[in-house]
Design an enzyme around this catalytic site. Structure first.
Site, PDB file in Angstrom:
ATOM      1  N   ARG A   1      -3.876 -13.812  -2.929  1.00  0.00           N
ATOM      2  CA  ARG A   1      -5.290 -13.673  -2.597  1.00  0.00           C
ATOM      3  C   ARG A   1      -6.042 -13.197  -3.833  1.00  0.00           C
ATOM      4  O   ARG A   1      -5.452 -12.960  -4.881  1.00  0.00           O
ATOM      5  CB  ARG A   1      -5.476 -12.642  -1.478  1.00  0.00           C
ATOM      6  CG  ARG A   1      -4.830 -11.295  -1.829  1.00  0.00           C
ATOM      7  CD  ARG A   1      -5.208 -10.187  -0.886  1.00  0.00           C
ATOM      8  NE  ARG A   1      -4.385  -9.001  -1.037  1.00  0.00           N
ATOM      9  CZ  ARG A   1      -4.513  -8.082  -1.983  1.00  0.00           C
ATOM     10  NH1 ARG A   1      -5.459  -8.219  -2.910  1.00  0.00           N
ATOM     11  NH2 ARG A   1      -3.722  -7.030  -2.037  1.00  0.00           N
TER      12      ARG A   1
ATOM     13  N   ASN B   1       0.630 -11.086  -4.810  1.00  0.00           N
ATOM     14  CA  ASN B   1      -0.472 -11.077  -3.845  1.00  0.00           C
ATOM     15  C   ASN B   1      -1.115 -12.453  -3.833  1.00  0.00           C
ATOM     16  O   ASN B   1      -1.595 -12.943  -4.853  1.00  0.00           O
ATOM     17  CB  ASN B   1      -1.502 -10.014  -4.224  1.00  0.00           C
ATOM     18  CG  ASN B   1      -0.956  -8.613  -4.026  1.00  0.00           C
ATOM     19  OD1 ASN B   1      -0.479  -8.278  -2.951  1.00  0.00           O
ATOM     20  ND2 ASN B   1      -0.994  -7.789  -5.058  1.00  0.00           N
TER      21      ASN B   1
ATOM     22  N   GLY C   1       0.787  -1.222   0.000  1.00  0.00           N
ATOM     23  CA  GLY C   1       0.000   0.000   0.000  1.00  0.00           C
ATOM     24  C   GLY C   1       0.818   1.270   0.000  1.00  0.00           C
ATOM     25  O   GLY C   1       0.324   2.339   0.369  1.00  0.00           O
TER      26      GLY C   1
ATOM     27  N   GLU D   1       2.737  -9.127  -9.745  1.00  0.00           N
ATOM     28  CA  GLU D   1       2.766  -7.725 -10.135  1.00  0.00           C
ATOM     29  C   GLU D   1       4.137  -7.364 -10.701  1.00  0.00           C
ATOM     30  O   GLU D   1       5.175  -7.749 -10.141  1.00  0.00           O
ATOM     31  CB  GLU D   1       2.414  -6.839  -8.939  1.00  0.00           C
ATOM     32  CG  GLU D   1       1.050  -7.182  -8.352  1.00  0.00           C
ATOM     33  CD  GLU D   1       0.457  -6.051  -7.524  1.00  0.00           C
ATOM     34  OE1 GLU D   1       1.156  -5.058  -7.274  1.00  0.00           O
ATOM     35  OE2 GLU D   1      -0.717  -6.170  -7.144  1.00  0.00           O
TER      36      GLU D   1
END
Length: 446
Positions: free
Chosen positions: A291, A289, A164, A275
């Site tokens: 998830r 990630n 984030g 990513e």
């Protein structure tokens, strides 16, 4: 197949999982804080359990309460959605220890990919390209100076346990390195309880490209193409596209082949997203990630495959039942993240929704838990809706998105719908000419 799934989340993603369960004939348990007693996912669930007061640490992050709710309702699996406990390896372990199935990857892979340094090491070992940077953690400033001298300025210092945008600082020349290093460590310690940092070469005009994969427990791994998530503000995604206007089909296939081969070697299972930064024709892995992603609907619209349903099937032990050649990519899809924020100041705007009207029509999807009379609480992430459109071409998708945004009405609170309307009307966006730095300049009027 499972008989009952507890959904350890809230808002639109809890509702999204609930819908997939209904279509599979699986009963659902909604957990909720006192602030979410009237939430849509609670209203529509087969059973609901209050797990604590409004603060997330006392409710949606309260592992004992969630496991107790699963026990008293007789759930046999838990779906964590995204955020909250979705990438908590200890939670995944505890779910398994209580005889339940965690609908997601193994705790081992969650832990591996949750540590950004370990993730990069693992991916490098199986042939995935990386951004030039440190070989691991930088324990002191002298190490940071040495690495920066080797790879060249500007550099990006990142939290090993980060996400984030927290614990992330840029040093454009040697004079900025010490402050960037110390600030990144301090911020990382405060946000994640871990001050380990590493370094990457700072790319000045990259796009953020991610690849959606799904793997079963039988050695089968497929990808569902790329998403372009370059439109970000403060490292938070605002609008996503599938596919990317900058990536060719040949590049997608090559990236997908590399990624699926890598995850096959790692023995990965369930959904995951790799990513990458993409610049000058080159991809560089930054993180994975473990998830479901917020932006998964654009992939579903493009491929016609229900990713949540696949997560549940795979967790229950099923084979994928299809190969890479069976996955097709049709048209173009775009998603706007609509948040309860002032579109100019980006201050959160919790409050009562007086009226709500979602757009519709061919190729339009809205994932939201809003309804007229609902009170948006101030305690959680400000995402309140996702508007997704699909059409045969990118130009048609943009036109459809413009029309859908004009129809979208949320009365009583401010949302970022006006920001999305501005983005859609911008010539650079229409041309697909943007990088991860574009939106910050656009918002600032530059």
């Amino acid at each position: 197949m499972f008989q009952k799934i507890l959904i350890a989340n809230r808002g639109e993603i809890a509702l999204r999982i609930q819908r997939a369960c209904r279509e599979l004939g699986i009963a659902t348990v909604a957990v909720h804080s006192t602030a979410d007693a009237d939430a849509m996912h609670v209203r529509l669930s087969d059973e609901s359990v209050c797990i604590g007061p409004p603060p997330a640490k006392d409710s949606y992050l309260n592992i004992p309460s969630i496991l107790s709710a699963a026990a008293i309702t007789g759930a046999d699996a838990i779906h964590p959605g995204y955020g909250f406990l979705s990438e908590n390896a200890s939670f995944a372990d505890m779910v398994s220890a209580h005889g339940l199935t965690f609908i997601g990857p193994s705790a081992e892979h969650i832990s591996m990919m949750g540590d950004k340094i370990a993730a990069k090491t693992a991916m490098a070992a199986v042939g995935v390209p990386l951004v030039p940077g440190s070989d691991g953690e930088m324990p002191d400033l002298e190490t940071a100076r040495s690495v920066a001298s080797r790879i060249g300025y500007p550099v990006l210092i990142k939290a090993a346990a980060g996400g984030g945008g927290r614990g992330m600082k840029v040093a454009r020349d040697p004079s900025e390195l010490e402050d960037a290093y110390r600030l990144a460590r301090t911020e990382s310690r405060a946000a994640f309880g871990n001050d380990a940092v590493y370094m990457e070469k700072y790319l000045d005009k990259p796009r953020h490209i991610e690849l959606q994969i799904m793997a079963d427990g039988h050695g089968n791994v497929v990808h569902f193409g790329e998403r372009d998530c370059s439109l970000q503000r403060r490292h938070q995604k605002v609008l996503e596209e599938a596919g990317s206007p900058a990536i060719s089909a040949a590049q997608r296939d090559a990236l997908g082949e590399t990624a699926t081969a890598a995850l096959r070697k790692l023995g990965y299972r369930n959904a995951g997203t790799l990513e990458f930064l993409y610049q000058d024709g080159q991809f560089a892995f930054i993180e994975m990630n473990t998830r479901l992603q917020v932006e998964h609907p654009v992939t579903e619209m493009l491929c016609g495959i229900d990713l949540v349903r696949e997560q549940i099937r795979v967790a229950a032990g099923a084979r994928l039942g299809y190969e890479q050649r069976d996955v097709t990519f049709n048209g173009h899809a775009i998603e706007c993240r609509v948040t309860a924020e002032d579109p100019q100041t980006f201050m959160p705007t919790p409050g009562r929704v007086i009226a709500y009207h979602a757009p519709g029509g061919l190729g339009v999807r809205v994932d939201s838990a809003l309804y007229a009379g609902y009170f948006v609480p101030p305690n959680y992430d400000s995402l309140v809706a996702k508007l997704i459109v699909h059409a045969a071409t990118r130009e048609e998708a943009i036109n459809r998105l413009r029309r859908a945004l004009d129809e979208f009405a949320v009365v009583g609170i401010k949302t970022t719908i006006p920001l999305h309307q501005r983005i859609v009307d911008d010539p650079q966006f229409q041309a697909g000419d943007y990088t991860i730095h574009w939106l910050e300049k656009f918002v600032a009027g530059g």
